[in-house]
Design an enzyme around this catalytic site. Structure first.
Site: not given
Ligand SMILES: [Zn+2]
Length: 688
Positions: A475-476, A479, A482
Site C-alpha cells: 500500500h505505502e 503511494h 505516485h
Molecule cells: Zn494510504
C-alpha cells in the site's frame, strides 16, 4: 545596521547548500536546535516573496503571478520537509517542542498568503480571462487550482471574516499538533510487561518481538506488549490469556481518553467547533459540505450513499461471523459472550480450522526484505523501474535508501524505506517526501519515504511480516510510486497532491499485485529453509481473502460514518465527545462486539493535522476505484498487461493533479467505476 553572522564551526546545515549524494540534506548532522532559526529565516523569505508578487506594479500575468507563486517558498519547503519527516519518524522532546512552536507560525504564514487580498485580486483577474492567456492544459489546470485554493481559503472574503479565519487556522494548527503528541504520549507511557509464564498461545515471532520491545524499554529478559498496532493486534490474535487480552485491549482503545494532560476530548470538541465555524464563514452549511466540495465525491450525500450501500451488508456478514465465533466458544466449554478483545483470537482459531491456516506458519514466508523486493519487481514489470541499494546520510540506522532508475537507466528518484517500530515514531504507516518532482526550476527528481511500524526482530533473526503487514508495505509503496513516477512541470500538481478520495487509488490498487500468484510464488519464501510457499498453502491463503471482511468492513465503515456525522454538526456547543461517539454508534447499530478501528480521542487521520477530516470515507471511495481498476488488468488475462500499465502510468501514477480525478479515471478506464467490484472483492455479496 550589521547582520549577525554565525560564528565559524556553528554553521546550520539546514541553511547550507546540500551537496551530498542525491542532493540529500546531511540528516545525521541536523540537530533539533537547527530548526527554529532555519524556520524563522525561511518564513521571512517566503513572506517577502509573497509580498513582492502581490505588490508587483506590472499587470497580472501567468508568469509574474502563478509561476512566481510556484517558485516561492522553496527555502520553507526544504526546512519543512526535513522537519516533518523527523517529527513523524524519529521525534524527541526537543523536536516536539519545536513542532508546538512552529505549527502556529506555519499556519500564520499560510494565512498571510491565502488571505492576501491584493494577491487574490491578481489571481481572480487571471482566472476571469484564463481563455485569453494562451495557456497549455497544465497551466490552465494550475491556474484553476490556485483560484480554487484561494477561494476555499477565504481569499475572497471581507476583512473581519478573514481576520477570524486566520485566528481559527492558527488555533487549529496548534490543537492538531497537540492531539498527535498526546496520542504518542499515551502510547509511550504504557506497555504490558510480561514474564515467560504469561505468553500462552503466542507464537515465536510474537515472543521475539515482545522481547525486543522490552529490551528497547530497558527491561531485557522480559516481554513487552506495546500499544503499537502490530504488537497489540498480534497479542489479541494469539494470546489465550483472556484476562490479559482484555487488559491490553481496554488500554489500547482508551488512548487519548484517559483524563489528565493527554486527554484529547476537549481539544477535539474545540476543533470540531472551529471547523464548523470556518465552513460557515466560507458559505457552507457544515464542515463536511465544505470539505467534500473539492473532492471527487463532491457532496457528503454521495459519500454517505456509498457507505450506506456497504454498511448493511457488512453488518450482516459480521453478525454471521460473530455467530460462528460464539459457537467455538461454546464448543470449548466457554460460558461467556464474545467480547471485543476475543474477536481476533477466535477469528484466528476459526481461520485455522476452516482453512487449516496458521498465521505463525504464514508469517515464516513473509520476510520483510523479500516483500520489499516483491514490491520492487512489481514496479519493474509494470513500469520498467529498477531499484539499487545505495548508502546515503539518513536520520536513523534502520532507514535504508535505494536509487530508482527507469528502463533506459535514467535516474528517477530516491526511495527511502524506514520499516521498524520504535518509541520515537508515530504509530501507523505513511508515505512522505523530502523533495517532490517538478520541471519548473530544472529537472528535479523526487526523494520519497515509506515509514512503517513493523515489529523489529531480535538481533540475528529475520524480520517477518503478517500478510496484513505485507499488504501495508505494498500500500505505502503504491503511494511512493505516485510520488516517484510523477511527471509534471509545476510542483503544486506533483505526485500525491490530489483529492484525498483519489489519493488512495494508487496505493490500494498496488495491494492487488501482492496477491498475484507470480509474485507470491517467487517472493513468499520460508525464512529458514528458503523454500517457496507450498502451492496448497498458497491456495488456502488466497482462499481466505474474503475471510473476516465483515469485521474489517464494520470496523472501518463505522469510523467513516462517525467522521461524516461529527463534521456535519452545525456547531460544537456542548459537544461531549464520548457521548457523541456512543450515541452515533447506537444510531448506526454498531455491533456490540466490534470497536471502531480508530475511536475519536485517538483518531489521528481526523484530528492530528486533519488531512482526512470528513474524509475517512476516502479509503472506501478509492476502493471502488481500485477494485474496478484492477479488473482492467484481469480482463486482459495478464496482471502486468503492458498496454493497461502504460495507461495507468500516463493517467494515474504519473499524472499528479493534471486532471480532474473523474476525468483521469475515465482516461485510464474508458468509463467511471461501479460499486460491484468492491462488493465482490470484500466478499460482501456472499454469506459468511
Ligand atoms: Zn494510504
Amino acid at each position: 545596521m550589521t547582520h549577525p553572522q554565525s560564528p565559524p564551526g556553528t554553521q546550520n546545515p539546514l541553511l547550507a547548500d546540500w551537496t551530498g549524494p542525491f542532493g540529500l540534506p546531511p540528516l545525521p548532522e541536523i540537530k533539533p536546535d537547527h530548526f527554529r532559526p532555519a524556520f524563522d529565516r525561511a518564513l521571512a523569505a517566503h513572506r517577502a516573496e509573497i509580498d513582492a508578487i502581490a505588490a508587483d506594479k506590472a499587470a497580472p500575468s501567468f508568469a509574474n503571478t502563478i509561476e512566481a507563486l510556484e517558485k516561492s517558498g522553496r527555502a520553507l519547503d526544504r526546512v519543512s520537509n526535513v522537519f516533518f519527516v523527523l517529527a513523524g519518524a524519529d521525534t524527541s522532546d526537543a523536536i516536539e517542542a519545536v513542532e508546538r512552536e512552529v505549527s502556529p507560525l506555519l499556519a500564520r504564514n499560510s494565512n498571510a498568503m491565502y488571505l492576501n487580498r491584493a494577491l487574490y485580486a491578481r489571481i481572480a483577474d487571471l482566472y476571469a480571462r484564463c481563455d485569453t492567456l494562451g495557456l497549455d492544459a497544465e497551466q490552465s489546470r494550475l491556474l484553476d487550482r490556485y483560484h480554487t485554493r484561494f477561494v476555499r481559503a477565504g481569499g475572497a472574503l471581507d476583512q473581519p471574516a478573514q481576520d477570524r479565519l486566520a485566528a481559527i487556522n492558527e488555533r487549529l494548527a496548534s490543537l492538531g499538533t497537540q492531539f498527535g503528541q498526546n496520542v504518542l504520549a499515551d502510547e509511550k507511557a504504557y506497555a504490558l510487561m510480561l514474564d515467560d509464564g504469561d505468553l500462552a498461545g503466542l507464537p515465536d515471532f510474537a515472543r521475539a518481538a515482545a522481547r525486543a520491545a522490552a529490551e528497547e524499554r530497558g527491561e531485557a529478559g522480559k516481554y513487552a506488549i506495546t500499544l503499537a498496532r502490530s504488537s497489540c493486534e498480534s497479542f489479541l490474535q494469539f494470546s489465550s490469556r483472556r484476562d490479559l487480552r482484555e487488559k491490553i485491549f481496554q488500554t489500547w482503545i482508551k488512548r487519548g481518553e484517559n483524563g489528565g494532560a493527554t486527554d484529547n476530548r476537549a481539544l477535539l470538541a474545540e476543533m470540531v467547533g472551529l471547523r464548523a465555524e470556518r465552513a460557515k464563514l466560507l458559505g457552507f452549511a457544515t464542515y463536511a459540505d465544505y470539505r467534500l466540495d473539492d473532492q471527487m465525491a463532491k457532496t457528503p450525500q454521495a459519500a454517505r450513499k456509498l457507505l450506506d450501500e456497504v454498511w448493511g451488508r457488512a453488518r450482516a456478514k459480521a453478525a454471521a461471523e460473530r455467530d460462528a465465533l460464539q459457537k467455538i466458544i461454546a464448543q470449548e466449554g466457554g460460558n461467556f459472550a464474545l467480547a471485543p478483545w476475543d474477536w481476533r483470537y477466535y477469528a484466528e482459531k476459526l481461520r485455522k480450522a476452516r482453512y487449516d491456516l496458521d498465521e505463525a506458519e504464514i508469517k515464516q514466508y513473509f520476510q520483510l526484505d523479500k516483500m520489499v523486493e516483491a514490491a520492487f519487481e512489481t514496479a519493474h514489470r509494470l513500469f520498467g523501474l529498477s531499484f539499487t541499494p545505495v548508502s546515503a546520510p539518513l536520520y536513523h540506522p534502520d532507514a535504508r535508501a535505494w536509487e530508482v532508475k527507469d528502463k533506459s537507466g535514467a535516474h528517477v528518484g530516491l526511495f527511502i524505506g524506514d520499516y521498524f517500530a520504535r518509541g520515537s515514531k508515530h504509530s501507523g504507516a505513511w508515505m512522505t517526501s523530502l523533495r517532490d518532482q517538478e520541471k519548473l526550476q530544472g529537472d528535479i527528481h523526487p526523494v520519497i519515504l515509506n515509514v512503517c511500524n513493523f515489529s523489529k526482530p531480535a538481533a540475528g533473526e529475520p524480520a517477518l511480516l503478517s500478510f496484513d503487514d505485507a499488504r501495508t508495505l505494498f500500500h505505502e509503496f503504491g503511494h511512493a510510486l505516485h510520488g516517484l513516477l510523477s511527471n509534471v512541470t509545476y510542483p503544486l500538481l506533483a505526485g500525491t497532491s490530489v483529492p484525498s478520495d483519489f489519493v488512495e487509488l494508487p496505493s490500494q490498487l498496488y495491494e492487488h499485485w501482492l496477491e498475484v500468484p507470480d509474485i507470491l510464488q517467487k517472493y513468499a519464501r520460508h525464512a529458514h529453509t528458503g523454500e517457496p510457499m507450498p502451492k496448497a498453502l498458497l491456495d488456502r491463503l488466497l482462499a481466505t481473502r474474503t475471510y473476516g471482511q465483515g469485521f474489517a468492513t464494520v470496523e472501518y465503515t463505522a469510523c467513516a460514518l462517525v467522521d461524516l456525522d461529527i463534521h456535519a454538526l452545525p456547531d460544537a456547543a456542548k459537544l461531549d465527545v464520548s457521548k457523541f461517539e456512543k450515541d452515533d454508534l447506537a444510531r448506526i447499530q454498531m455491533p456490540a462486539e466490534i470497536v471502531m478501528r480508530h475511536r475519536l480521542p485517538h483518531f489521528q487521520h481526523l484530528f492530528s493535522g486533519g488531512g482526512y477530516a470528513a474524509g475517512y470515507y476516502s479509503y472506501m471511495w478509492s476502493e471502488v476505484l481500485d477494485a474496478d481498476a484492477f479488473e482492467a488488468f484481469e480482463e486482459t488475462g495478464n496482471a502486468f498487461d503492458p498496454e493497461t500499465a502504460k495507461r495507468l502510468r500516463a493517467f494515474i501514477y504519473g499524472a499528479g493533479n493534471l486532471r480532474d480525478p473523474a476525468k483521469a479515471y475515465k482516461a485510464f478506464r474508458g468509463r467511471l467505476p461501479a460499486v460491484d467490484a468492491l462488493l465482490k472483492k470484500r466478499g460482501l455479496t456472499e454469506s459468511a
